[in-house]
Design a protein around this motif. Structure first.
Motif, PDB file in Angstrom:
ATOM      1  N   UNK A  80       0.798  -1.222   0.000  1.00 45.09           N
ATOM      2  CA  UNK A  80       0.000   0.000   0.000  1.00 45.09           C
ATOM      3  C   UNK A  80       0.829   1.269   0.000  1.00 45.09           C
ATOM      4  N   UNK A  81       1.927   1.242   0.758  1.00 42.60           N
ATOM      5  CA  UNK A  81       2.790   2.424   0.791  1.00 42.60           C
ATOM      6  C   UNK A  81       3.356   2.727  -0.584  1.00 42.60           C
ATOM      7  N   UNK A  82       3.818   1.671  -1.249  1.00 40.86           N
ATOM      8  CA  UNK A  82       4.411   1.816  -2.579  1.00 40.86           C
ATOM      9  C   UNK A  82       3.370   2.341  -3.573  1.00 40.86           C
ATOM     10  N   UNK A  83       2.144   1.819  -3.476  1.00 39.15           N
ATOM     11  CA  UNK A  83       1.063   2.278  -4.367  1.00 39.15           C
ATOM     12  C   UNK A  83       0.895   3.784  -4.290  1.00 39.15           C
ATOM     13  N   UNK A  84       0.914   4.301  -3.055  1.00 41.58           N
ATOM     14  CA  UNK A  84       0.704   5.737  -2.884  1.00 41.58           C
ATOM     15  C   UNK A  84       1.868   6.535  -3.435  1.00 41.58           C
ATOM     16  N   UNK A  85       3.089   6.002  -3.232  1.00 43.44           N
ATOM     17  CA  UNK A  85       4.262   6.729  -3.758  1.00 43.44           C
ATOM     18  C   UNK A  85       4.233   6.742  -5.284  1.00 43.44           C
ATOM     19  N   UNK A  86       3.864   5.599  -5.892  1.00 39.70           N
ATOM     20  CA  UNK A  86       3.744   5.561  -7.357  1.00 39.70           C
ATOM     21  C   UNK A  86       2.682   6.563  -7.815  1.00 39.70           C
ATOM     22  N   UNK A  87       1.542   6.578  -7.125  1.00 37.34           N
ATOM     23  CA  UNK A  87       0.462   7.500  -7.493  1.00 37.34           C
ATOM     24  C   UNK A  87       0.917   8.943  -7.364  1.00 37.34           C
ATOM     25  N   UNK A  88       1.720   9.217  -6.341  1.00 37.87           N
ATOM     26  CA  UNK A  88       2.237  10.574  -6.123  1.00 37.87           C
ATOM     27  C   UNK A  88       3.094  11.012  -7.311  1.00 37.87           C
ATOM     28  N   UNK A  89       4.036  10.137  -7.685  1.00 36.60           N
ATOM     29  CA  UNK A  89       4.932  10.466  -8.810  1.00 36.60           C
ATOM     30  C   UNK A  89       4.129  10.612 -10.107  1.00 36.60           C
ATOM     31  N   UNK A  90       3.172   9.711 -10.285  1.00 37.31           N
ATOM     32  CA  UNK A  90       2.338   9.745 -11.488  1.00 37.31           C
ATOM     33  C   UNK A  90       1.560  11.062 -11.566  1.00 37.31           C
ATOM     34  N   UNK A  91       0.965  11.441 -10.445  1.00 40.17           N
ATOM     35  CA  UNK A  91       0.199  12.692 -10.402  1.00 40.17           C
ATOM     36  C   UNK A  91       1.074  13.893 -10.687  1.00 40.17           C
ATOM     37  N   UNK A  92       2.284  13.866 -10.134  1.00 39.67           N
ATOM     38  CA  UNK A  92       3.187  14.999 -10.314  1.00 39.67           C
ATOM     39  C   UNK A  92       3.603  15.133 -11.782  1.00 39.67           C
ATOM     40  N   UNK A 115      -1.909  15.512  -8.017  1.00 37.90           N
ATOM     41  CA  UNK A 115      -1.256  14.682  -7.002  1.00 37.90           C
ATOM     42  C   UNK A 115      -2.249  14.278  -5.921  1.00 37.90           C
ATOM     43  N   UNK A 116      -2.991  15.252  -5.422  1.00 37.26           N
ATOM     44  CA  UNK A 116      -3.879  15.004  -4.285  1.00 37.26           C
ATOM     45  C   UNK A 116      -4.943  13.937  -4.609  1.00 37.26           C
ATOM     46  N   UNK A 119       1.480  17.266  -1.524  1.00 38.26           N
ATOM     47  CA  UNK A 119       0.722  17.682  -2.710  1.00 38.26           C
ATOM     48  C   UNK A 119       0.096  19.049  -2.520  1.00 38.26           C
ATOM     49  N   UNK A 120      -0.564  19.249  -1.386  1.00 37.23           N
ATOM     50  CA  UNK A 120      -1.237  20.527  -1.127  1.00 37.23           C
ATOM     51  C   UNK A 120      -0.210  21.647  -0.984  1.00 37.23           C
ATOM     52  N   UNK A 121       0.917  21.305  -0.343  1.00 35.73           N
ATOM     53  CA  UNK A 121       1.982  22.301  -0.192  1.00 35.73           C
ATOM     54  C   UNK A 121       2.478  22.769  -1.565  1.00 35.73           C
ATOM     55  N   UNK A 122       2.756  21.789  -2.458  1.00 36.91           N
ATOM     56  CA  UNK A 122       3.222  22.139  -3.806  1.00 36.91           C
ATOM     57  C   UNK A 122       2.186  23.010  -4.509  1.00 36.91           C
ATOM     58  N   UNK A 123       0.922  22.622  -4.390  1.00 39.86           N
ATOM     59  CA  UNK A 123      -0.163  23.347  -5.057  1.00 39.86           C
ATOM     60  C   UNK A 123      -0.198  24.803  -4.611  1.00 39.86           C
ATOM     61  N   UNK A 124      -0.112  25.028  -3.298  1.00 39.77           N
ATOM     62  CA  UNK A 124      -0.266  26.393  -2.819  1.00 39.77           C
ATOM     63  C   UNK A 124       0.978  27.245  -2.976  1.00 39.77           C
TER      64      UNK A 124
END
Lengths: 177, 283
Positions: free
Chosen positions: A50-62, A75-76, B24-29
């Motif tokens: 689960x932790x890895x999933x979120x990190x991948x999603x974070x990078x993907x969103x960015x 990202x959010x 994410x929110x920090x980057x956004x703002x």
């Protein structure tokens, strides 16, 4: 093709399709915006923790954000759906077929109805979060409700069209891989 | 201590979730405030290169339209040349409007042509990427104009690319005026239709009619648009009984979805103006 390579290709493809095809479609209406890129997060394999999933999603969103110009906006919602995903899957995965487990969520591995629920819930969560961020900066309540509803509908349509056009071979998860 | 580790281990996913969302929110703002982000310029360079490759293909299909646009612009500029005018007799003098054109003889505006490599019209906040960067002398005080009208403001510059906040952005605010009467107001976008903009804070004493031209004003607070550039035409006067100002719906002169070339403009006398304004006595 290994699961890692497949997901890296998907990562790139989903971003390019969203940035250069769907974002270029002339807007039909203020509320209707085709969003498909987050399907990458829905298609991530079961085996990633689960932790890895979120990190991948974070990078993907960015990465998605740098193409659209507002870092943080995608990202959010991406991290949110990556966090919610395991909870939904826990409820929806068929319990009786423990000996046959598939690699990733698909129509075959979950079944028609559970997969639809899975997609619907996460699409809704994603869009609600995305529009909420926009709404906090401007807009009224009708805008929020209208945009979430219309975008969810168009995204669902796109996701099912994608499922029809590119049927993924449901691979069994084996011990050898 | 052991309990803390146990707690972290137990709620690791939840904590990670909050940390990532917080980032994410920090980057956004912070991005919205300063227009600079984590890896902002590096990412700009990378996405710029990919966009350019895509645009090479897309550009081909729009060659005809782009050509027409540029030819029309050339014709308009040619008609402004002094040789296009002929006075009937020597007592007749052509008077150049000093409000709209600088006759001082000092170069005030610098122009730099730039290719549009990425452009969006469908988002709430739209941005445009141009193929010109700090190596070519672009800075964040520059404004972007198109062949038909104004486009936006430069907010982020990397070595070879720059990012422009288009007029179709909720955060964009440009000073514009009516050509008829020189009433100044604020030009904004309400996020609905990419073809229409909103001009507010126009005094009610202005005699506004449908079809009137809106141009950039000679009061530039933050932007370096040359005054008198085409912005659009009025299509509707929105009644606002509560205030003493008018709101106007303006059809944008620039067609943002077919934009292929833009010019970056810089006000070279900006520093001087700001220095003088800073010296104004407070009392």
């Amino acid at each position: 093709m290994s699961s890692l390579l497949k997901n890296i290709i998907r990562f790139i493809l989903f971003i390019l399709v969203q940035a250069f095809i769907l974002d270029k479609v002339p807007p039909l209406h203020e509320y209707v915006k085709p969003i498909l890129y987050f399907l990458f997060v829905l298609w991530l394999p079961f085996s990633i923790n689960r932790g890895m999933q979120m990190i991948i999603a974070f990078i993907f969103g960015l990465c998605m954000d740098y193409f659209t110009g507002t870092p943080g906006l995608h990202v959010v919602p991406c991290v949110l759906i990556a966090y919610l995903r395991p909870f939904l899957l826990n409820i929806l995965l068929p319990r009786e077929t423990t000996e046959v487990s598939y690699a990733e969520p698909s129509i075959k591995s979950l079944g028609w109805a559970p997969y639809s629920v899975y997609v619907l819930m996460l699409t809704f969560a994603h869009h609600a979060c995305l529009v909420l961020i926009e709404w906090l900066q401007f807009g009224d309540f009708v805008f929020f409700i209208g945009k979430v509803a219309a975008s969810t509908a168009i995204s669902l349509l796109l996701i099912f069209v994608t499922e029809m056009l590119f049927p993924r071979k449901a691979k069994y998860r084996t011990n050898t891989a | 201590m052991r309990n803390i580790f146990l707690f972290i281990r137990r709620f690791f996913t939840l904590i990670l979730f909050f940390v990532l969302e917080g980032t994410g929110i920090y980057i956004l703002y912070t991005y919205n405030k300063t227009h600079q982000a984590v890896l902002g310029t590096v990412a700009n360079e990378v996405t710029g290169t990919i966009s350019e490759k895509y645009n090479n293909v897309e550009y081909y299909f729009r060659l005809k339209k782009t050509n027409e646009q540029l030819a029309a612009e050339n014709a308009r500029l040619r008609s402004m040349l002094p040789t296009s005018f002929e006075s009937p007799d020597t007592s007749h003098v052509i008077i150049t409007d000093s409000l709209l054109k600088d006759t001082m003889g000092v170069r005030k505006f610098k122009f730099l042509e730039a290719k549009v490599v990425n452009n969006s019209v469908t988002d709430e906040n739209n941005y445009i990427t141009l193929h010109r960067g700090s190596l070519q002398g672009v800075n964040t005080r520059m404004a972007a104009i198109g062949p038909d009208g104004i486009v936006g403001k430069v907010i982020l510059v990397s070595d070879n690319y720059c990012r422009v906040m288009s007029l179709l952005n909720r955060k964009s605010k440009v000073s514009a005026m009516l050509k008829n009467g020189f009433y100044t107001g604020d030009l904004e976008w309400d996020g609905t239709d990419p073809a229409y903009l909103k001009l507010s804070n126009i005094s009610k004493s202005a005699k506004v009619q449908k079809g009137d031209t809106v141009v950039t004003s000679n009061i530039s607070d933050q932007l370096s648009f040359p005054p008198g550039l085409m912005v659009g035409t009025i299509v509707e006067v929105l009644p606002d009984k509560a205030s003493s100002f008018l709101s106007l719906r303006v059809k944008s002169a620039t067609n943002f979805s077919t934009l292929q070339y833009a010019y970056l403009t810089e006000n070279l006398l900006w520093e001087e103006q700001k220095q003088l304004e800073a010296k104004t006595p407070k009392d």
